[in-house]
Write an enzyme that holds these catalytic residues in place. Structure first.
Site, PDB file in Angstrom:
ATOM      1  N   GLU A 211       0.854  -1.188   0.000  1.00 20.41           N
ATOM      2  CA  GLU A 211       0.000   0.000   0.000  1.00 20.41           C
ATOM      3  C   GLU A 211       0.894   1.243   0.000  1.00 20.41           C
ATOM      4  OE1 GLU A 211      -3.550  -0.196   2.249  1.00 20.41           O
ATOM      5  OE2 GLU A 211      -3.665   1.963   2.570  1.00 20.41           O
ATOM      6  N   ARG A 212       0.562   2.160  -0.936  1.00 14.55           N
ATOM      7  CA  ARG A 212       1.396   3.352  -1.123  1.00 14.55           C
ATOM      8  C   ARG A 212       2.856   2.981  -1.367  1.00 14.55           C
ATOM      9  NH1 ARG A 212      -2.941   6.046  -2.467  1.00 14.55           N
ATOM     10  NH2 ARG A 212      -4.467   6.164  -0.789  1.00 14.55           N
TER      11      ARG A 212
ATOM     12  N   LYS B  11      -3.733   0.222  13.850  1.00 15.45           N
ATOM     13  CA  LYS B  11      -4.505   1.352  13.324  1.00 15.45           C
ATOM     14  C   LYS B  11      -5.962   1.022  13.645  1.00 15.45           C
ATOM     15  CE  LYS B  11      -5.665   3.580   8.887  1.00 15.45           C
ATOM     16  NZ  LYS B  11      -5.341   3.642   7.429  1.00 15.45           N
TER      17      LYS B  11
ATOM     18  N   GLU C  84     -10.286   5.219   9.219  1.00 14.80           N
ATOM     19  CA  GLU C  84     -10.512   4.914   7.806  1.00 14.80           C
ATOM     20  C   GLU C  84     -11.081   3.521   7.611  1.00 14.80           C
ATOM     21  OE1 GLU C  84      -6.637   5.728   6.070  1.00 14.80           O
ATOM     22  OE2 GLU C  84      -7.170   7.831   5.773  1.00 14.80           O
TER      23      GLU C  84
ATOM     24  N   ARG D  65     -10.276  18.395  10.450  1.00 17.08           N
ATOM     25  CA  ARG D  65      -9.481  17.171  10.579  1.00 17.08           C
ATOM     26  C   ARG D  65      -8.147  17.423  11.267  1.00 17.08           C
ATOM     27  NH1 ARG D  65      -7.882  13.144   5.526  1.00 17.08           N
ATOM     28  NH2 ARG D  65      -5.927  12.400   6.387  1.00 17.08           N
TER      29      ARG D  65
ATOM     30  N   LYS E 120       1.545  10.891  13.274  1.00 17.90           N
ATOM     31  CA  LYS E 120       2.147  11.432  12.047  1.00 17.90           C
ATOM     32  C   LYS E 120       2.728  12.818  12.316  1.00 17.90           C
ATOM     33  CE  LYS E 120      -0.824   8.913   8.879  1.00 17.90           C
ATOM     34  NZ  LYS E 120      -1.492   8.872   7.553  1.00 17.90           N
TER      35      LYS E 120
ATOM     36  N   ASP F 202      -1.844  14.632   6.705  1.00 15.48           N
ATOM     37  CA  ASP F 202      -1.424  13.322   6.214  1.00 15.48           C
ATOM     38  C   ASP F 202      -0.230  13.429   5.274  1.00 15.48           C
ATOM     39  OD1 ASP F 202      -1.326  10.650   5.712  1.00 15.48           O
ATOM     40  OD2 ASP F 202      -3.088  10.577   4.428  1.00 15.48           O
TER      41      ASP F 202
ATOM     42  N   GLU G 194       4.303   9.068  -0.852  1.00 17.29           N
ATOM     43  CA  GLU G 194       2.904   9.096  -1.280  1.00 17.29           C
ATOM     44  C   GLU G 194       2.502  10.459  -1.845  1.00 17.29           C
ATOM     45  OE1 GLU G 194       0.152   7.991   1.773  1.00 17.29           O
ATOM     46  OE2 GLU G 194      -1.606   8.401   0.532  1.00 17.29           O
TER      47      GLU G 194
ATOM     48  N   GLU H 267       7.773  21.322  -3.481  1.00 22.24           N
ATOM     49  CA  GLU H 267       6.771  22.163  -2.829  1.00 22.24           C
ATOM     50  C   GLU H 267       6.356  23.316  -3.747  1.00 22.24           C
ATOM     51  OE1 GLU H 267       8.200  24.540   0.408  1.00 22.24           O
ATOM     52  OE2 GLU H 267       6.223  24.611   1.379  1.00 22.24           O
TER      53      GLU H 267
END
Lengths: 641, 641
Positions: free
Chosen positions: B136-137, B257, B261, B311, B335, B340, B368, B473
């Site tokens: 994943e990712r 986790k 999600e 969030r 994190k 995220d 990611e 960026e």
């Protein structure tokens, strides 16, 4: 077992209780006799075969005028004695279902279809695609034909399906997806037996079976080229086709999506689409088969920065130079609009521009862009407008045949949303007779599907469905601009979802206005591709129908539409109205609880909840998006987030 | 075989040619001896074990001060005689790799890690997920550990991997994805043997093995509940954990986790996250194991219309009331930013707000949101800024340990993009010593990875990589606003892609301005969650660092930033500059052709083409989007589409 859809046993009540005579021979006559005997077994009456004997209440037989053609029939009724005559058995079959649909006394006369072929294309895969699922753009479960990579072999279910199709007038099916993957490429060869078994079922109901094939099939089967000019390639198609007809003598032909969205095609070899289509046509011709060659060719790697390229022109620009170059057994299959089955598009200009080519007009019964069978969206009014030419050239006058993408699957209701059955039914009926009124077709469908429906139910269904397409249009992309859907799955709003992509589907909204300039004067020139008077009408922002205003014009938000309001106020009004109408649909449905079988009632009720939620989401996203861009407040002061 | 990354044989040249003595016993001492003997076999010299005998050039042994801790070491050098001392074998191992990295003479002194655990989390699945792939990712191919649903068992490759990890300072790995699917839930039980085999490899390099587990594991294994308060559940975890330690005596612990999600968690049973984490902690405590409990909890079904929900506050609001309620062997894994892993975020306010909890700061080495290992984006400067507190609280001061999501896979270069190896190396090095200069770490990496690199190559790599994060960026989402990526896969621009979704990631751009008001005065109050002076600084649009201007403020396009330009002109300038810098990276790389192994050169060259294309796409989409919204032309008259 599946829902009976528009052929519940009760639909045959009017047939039963009578003495019926059937004359003639052959597979389809046998089918007619079987159907009638089943009705008599349930409701009384009897069926006798062959001429002579005592008089009958209902008399079906051959001997009709040759002018009726292969599928036409003549119906006369006098003193409770009804006579159905056809020139060929297929006409008898259609005539019998006519009696089921409409009864005998109500509609005597001569009937024959507007076009010789009304085809239904399944986008089924043998395997399950990890993203698309088994049926591409399918919203009714898996395939009726395959399961777990193998033939499903549920032939009673396929039989029930074939009866439904023939009863509404469909006479051809393509079994598999136009995007032909590796496994499905083998249906033409190693797995032909699976096709033959299904063809055997459809044959009994007068439906011929076609296959989607890959243009690269010779390569997939071991050749090093699929070049139409290569003799080995010609030979491969010829011998493969001989084998197909040895197994399926009435095989219909091949459907090809070539050089489109990544599918292989003649461009690979520097050949034209006429070269490519004719290659297959020559292989099919000796057997009476046809090629359906899709015209859905455009640059799907377009640069969004380049406003000179217009996907709406692509098929026109590509195919019109080849008019007259296709063999007689090639059907150029053209989507009804120039983009891709949006809720509102003008007619595809290509359809009226190929006088020396057989053009098949393709509709999408599966609701990819019209609610995905979670929303009630009765599509017959849209198709009817296009066929009759309300806002553009009348497609019925240009269509050599009709094709549609199926909305069916292994769902117990066949179509996911029970009310989406009406779209399949209406496609068949309009294909037979494009002049039918959508509301009348819906009424037929209600009568058959809800036997003995009380007026309250009938009224509610009309209230919910008759105008549901326009309701859907109101709460989604405005004024013909199209494509404001979530990329990939295409459900729900995402105004900019395709705006900066390579797909050629843009709206060009900025802080001053919105829409695509497709005029000849200052835009891509697409408006000029139409026959008179439409080129002139579309070119002018003051004459262009409001429904297509943003398809052909980039307009300031304060531009006054022919309907009287400004573009921005129209957007707000339409979206508030559309979402309110969706809520009203739900209220109407609640009133018929108890008048509909409980499972069907519940399924529709749940889906209407989702439709109301989704319509509100569309309303709020579209209104907020344009409020943020335009800065113009709603004249009626309603809440915009 | 795989690329050697930062441990090519030549890296050991300085070690060889010497007489080396190693004293001490145990598995890790054996590993040290094996490594040194290999170096001597190639470059000459010899390794002797045990005390006594004639003097050596290099002397490694236990006996160092206990204050060095389990991993620290002391290095002294005089008259070409180098002595390495540690209190424990693990320190010897680190010290030996220190000598490989930096040579002996250059850096004598005492060394110990800033935090006791520097963990690397793999988001590997045993099976291939149809959408996410196997990792994943992951942007470096499949898993190093599993293939086709079975253990890959390529232990030489895992050994090479373990060497790379320990050489840069990592001492813990989690093998599987935090989103634990059905197959992977069995790694804890039926498939524990596969874990044990891998743990055996990592153990030889001083790395402890952890597993991601599902909070619902008891249910997946037959219980009817996973309620932390249920005695059977406690017992299940206790006995399962006993079995794990019977098989893997130095097992590290569980990563969870929960309630995030769609993952299950204690909320299902009306319990708190402290209840949930402590359940597992109690099972692990007797064996010395730890729970890593992820703080990534937010409402992923948020209504975009509701601007009161934020969030960026979610984890803070959720976890701070539970400070002090977690067991000592629970690590709250947070994190680094409150959203995220965006290219620019402030520090997560939660990290500085849990004084009575062990907090692990989580970085994302896998790119990611930072170019997915198709773009050069050296992340050490970002991590360094966060650790040192350039624009917010210094995370190094609050971190009890460091965690990172791995960027590795079965790609021959380990990381897809060969230059992305530097991110993994830098994570390990900064985890050991957060005060290191990113450019110095890069220099270490260049020296090791490109043995004998000429100045031209070294200079080019610095020119390409040193500032590559800021370049990235510049051409992506501006001024800290984040999330303008394509939903789902998160690659490439889509300004409104998440704007009207349930994910809580908005930019609120309209025709007047852009950004999220997170002030206490008029916004969500997120700015006020920071310790002084940051709450005050973030609250004020005139003091807030430009880098975070749109993270904390909704600003008019004409607002003048502290840097002097307006918001809109900054957007244009940054995007033109970023895309130009990407093109310059490509030019610099072309100059080093011939100085880099051909396969590595070609891989980077191809990826730089994609980076330049993507940077231009970002530039044009972002600039066009804001030009269409603001109507403000570029002051320098450059082309905006």
């Amino acid at each position: 077992m599946n829902d009976a859809a528009w052929l519940p046993p009760e639909a045959w009540r009017a047939i039963g209780g009578r003495r019926i005579r059937v004359t003639g021979r052959g597979l389809l006559v046998d089918t007619v006799v079987d159907e009638l005997r089943r009705a008599c077994a349930r409701f009384g009456g009897e069926v006798v075969r062959g001429p002579g004997g005592k008089p009958c209440d209902l008399d079906l037989g051959l001997g009709g005028d040759d002018a009726l053609g292969p599928e036409g029939y003549e119906l006369t009724a006098a003193d409770e004695h009804t006579v159905l005559r056809a020139a060929h058995p297929h006409g008898l079959l259609h005539g019998m279902f006519h009696l089921v649909r409409l009864g005998d006394a109500s509609s005597t006369g001569t009937f024959r279809p507007a076009v010789p072929r009304r085809m239904l294309d399944h986008w089924d895969n043998v395997d399950v695609h990890p993203v698309m699922g088994q049926v591409e753009r399918g919203y009714a479960g898996g395939s009726l034909f395959w399961h777990n990579g193998a033939p499903r072999r549920d032939l009673p279910r396929v039989t029930a399906y074939a009866r439904l199709l023939t009863a509404c007038g469909i006479n051809a099916v393509t079994l598999n997806n136009v995007n032909v993957h590796a496994t499905e490429a083998r249906l033409l060869t190693d797995r032909l037996g699976e096709v033959a078994e299904l063809a055997g079922v459809f044959r009994r109901y007068g439906i011929r079976t076609h296959l989607s094939v890959s243009f690269a099939a010779p390569v997939l089967h071991g050749l090093d080229t699929a070049d139409p000019a290569d003799e080995r390639v010609r030979h491969w198609w010829e011998s493969t086709t001989v084998d197909v007809y040895a197994t399926i003598p009435d095989f219909g032909g091949y459907l090809v999506k070539a050089d489109s969205e990544g599918q292989p095609g003649p461009f690979t070899y520097g050949r034209s689409h006429a070269d490519g289509a004719n290659l297959l046509a020559d292989a099919l011709a000796p057997h009476g088969g046809v090629v359906h060659w899709r015209a859905f060719v455009y640059n799907h790697r377009q640069d969004w920065r380049d406003r000179g390229v217009d996907r709406a022109r692509a098929a026109f620009d590509h195919f019109t130079p080849h008019d007259g170059a296709f063999r007689e057994n090639v059907v150029l299959q053209v989507k009804h609009g120039p983009m891709d089955f949006q809720a509102r598009e003008p007619a595809a200009p290509l359809i009226a521009a190929m006088p020396a080519t057989r053009v098949g007009v393709e509709f999408q019964v599966t609701q990819e862009y019209t609610g995905q069978q979670r929303h009630v969206c009765y599509l017959a009014p849209m198709w009817s407008e296009l066929l009759r030419g309300v806002h553009g050239p009348a497609l019925a006058g240009f269509a050599a045949e009709f094709v549609a993408v199926a909305n069916t699957g292994d769902d117990p209701f066949w179509t996911g949303h029970p009310l989406a059955q009406a779209n399949l039914y209406a496609y068949g009926r309009l294909g037979w007779n494009p002049a039918l009124e959508p509301a009348a077709v819906l009424d037929e469908w209600v009568t058959l599907t809800f036997p003995g429906a009380p007026a309250r139910l009938r009224d509610a269904l009309h209230a919910i469905m008759d105008d549901s397409w326009r309701t859907y249009e109101r709460y989604t992309a405005p004024l013909g601009v199209g494509f404001m859907v979530r990329p990939g799955h295409h459900y729900g709003p995402d105004v900019d979802g395709y705006e900066y992509t390579r797909w050629g589907t843009y709206h060009h909204a900025d802080r001053d206005g919105v829409g695509v300039d497709r005029t000849v004067a200052t835009g891509t020139g697409c408006a000029g591709l139409y026959p008179p008077p439409w080129a002139r009408i579309y070119e002018s922002p003051d004459e262009c129908p409001d429904e297509l205003a943003l398809f052909f014009h980039h307009l300031p938000y304060q531009h006054v539409l022919t309907g009287g309001g400004t573009v921005i106020q129209h957007i707000y009004d339409a979206h508030f109205a559309g979402a309110r109408e969706a809520a009203e649909m739900r209220e109407r449905w609640a009133e018929v609880a108890g008048l509909v079988p409980p499972e069907k009632y519940e399924r529709v009720r749940e889906l209407l909840d989702e439709q109301v939620r989704s319509a509100e989401e569309w309303r709020d996203q579209i209104n907020t998006y344009f409020f943020r861009k335009s800065g113009v407040p709603d004249a009626k002061g309603r809440r915009i987030h």
